[in-house]
Design a protein around this motif. Sequence first.
Motif, short mmCIF file in Angstrom:
data_model
loop_
_atom_site.label_atom_id
_atom_site.label_comp_id
_atom_site.label_asym_id
_atom_site.label_seq_id
_atom_site.Cartn_x
_atom_site.Cartn_y
_atom_site.Cartn_z
N LEU A 79 0.83 -1.21 0.00
CA LEU A 79 0.00 0.00 0.00
C LEU A 79 0.87 1.26 0.00
N ALA A 80 1.95 1.24 0.76
CA ALA A 80 2.86 2.40 0.79
C ALA A 80 3.50 2.61 -0.58
N ARG A 81 3.77 1.53 -1.28
CA ARG A 81 4.36 1.64 -2.61
C ARG A 81 3.42 2.37 -3.57
N HIS A 82 2.11 2.18 -3.38
CA HIS A 82 1.11 2.77 -4.27
C HIS A 82 0.40 3.99 -3.66
N LYS A 83 0.98 4.56 -2.61
CA LYS A 83 0.25 5.62 -1.89
C LYS A 83 -0.01 6.85 -2.74
N TRP A 84 0.89 7.19 -3.66
CA TRP A 84 0.65 8.38 -4.50
C TRP A 84 -0.47 8.13 -5.49
N GLU A 85 -0.52 6.93 -6.05
CA GLU A 85 -1.61 6.60 -6.96
C GLU A 85 -2.93 6.53 -6.20
N LEU A 86 -2.91 5.94 -5.00
CA LEU A 86 -4.12 5.88 -4.19
C LEU A 86 -4.59 7.28 -3.80
N ARG A 87 -3.65 8.14 -3.50
CA ARG A 87 -4.00 9.52 -3.14
C ARG A 87 -4.69 10.22 -4.32
N ARG A 88 -4.16 10.01 -5.51
CA ARG A 88 -4.75 10.63 -6.70
C ARG A 88 -6.16 10.09 -6.94
N LEU A 128 -1.51 9.90 2.52
CA LEU A 128 -2.00 8.66 3.11
C LEU A 128 -0.87 7.95 3.83
N ARG A 129 -1.15 7.53 5.06
CA ARG A 129 -0.19 6.75 5.85
C ARG A 129 -0.90 5.49 6.31
N PHE A 130 -0.29 4.36 6.07
CA PHE A 130 -0.94 3.08 6.34
C PHE A 130 -0.38 2.45 7.62
N ARG A 131 -1.29 1.96 8.45
CA ARG A 131 -0.94 1.31 9.71
C ARG A 131 -1.77 0.03 9.86
N ILE A 132 -1.27 -0.90 10.66
CA ILE A 132 -2.01 -2.13 10.95
C ILE A 132 -3.15 -1.82 11.92
N ASP A 133 -4.32 -2.34 11.62
CA ASP A 133 -5.49 -2.15 12.48
C ASP A 133 -5.44 -3.19 13.60
N THR A 134 -5.31 -2.74 14.83
CA THR A 134 -5.22 -3.65 15.98
C THR A 134 -6.55 -3.78 16.72
N THR A 135 -7.60 -3.22 16.17
CA THR A 135 -8.90 -3.25 16.82
C THR A 135 -9.37 -4.67 17.10
N PHE A 136 -9.17 -5.57 16.14
CA PHE A 136 -9.63 -6.94 16.31
C PHE A 136 -8.86 -7.64 17.43
N ASP A 137 -7.55 -7.35 17.54
CA ASP A 137 -6.76 -7.92 18.63
C ASP A 137 -7.25 -7.41 19.98
N GLN A 138 -7.60 -6.12 20.04
CA GLN A 138 -8.10 -5.54 21.27
C GLN A 138 -9.45 -6.14 21.66
#
Length: 140
Positions: free
Chosen positions: A79-88, A102-112
């Motif tokens: 996702l970080a590799r394609h962040k400029w295209e995703l932003r566009r 755009l900054r991508f992070r792992i969603d830990t909600t399910f673990d919580q």
Amino acid sequence: MAKNSSSEGRGPSQRQLRVGELIRRTLSEVLMRDELHDPDLTRLSITVGEVRVTPDLSIATVFVLPLGGDKKEEAITLLARHKWELRRIVGRKAQLKHAPDLRFRIDTTFDQMDATRRMLSDERVQADVTKSDDPNAEDT
């Protein structure tokens, strides 16, 4: 004279929530329809759980989780590799005047949620819950 608009202690504004949800839905559609044409990204099914936007709407932190929870780091890298295209794409589809970074992070909600579920199923917690539900039980 304008009021001091410090955002300390306050939650996100309606505008932040609205833009975040718009970006989340747009990214979900883009990833679901494989609009990036990247075979590595296409073979991963990625859930976009939440998008948090800064007060000035310049940065959007996107919380994602691949289906099944494996290959988390690979998903973030792709996702970080394609962040400029995703932003566009987000800017165009969501009709935003200025698309946020755009900054991508792992969603830990399910673990919580799993940790909370384990805690609530503990015998000691269950004993406290049943004790507080009983109006005839005396406090010790």
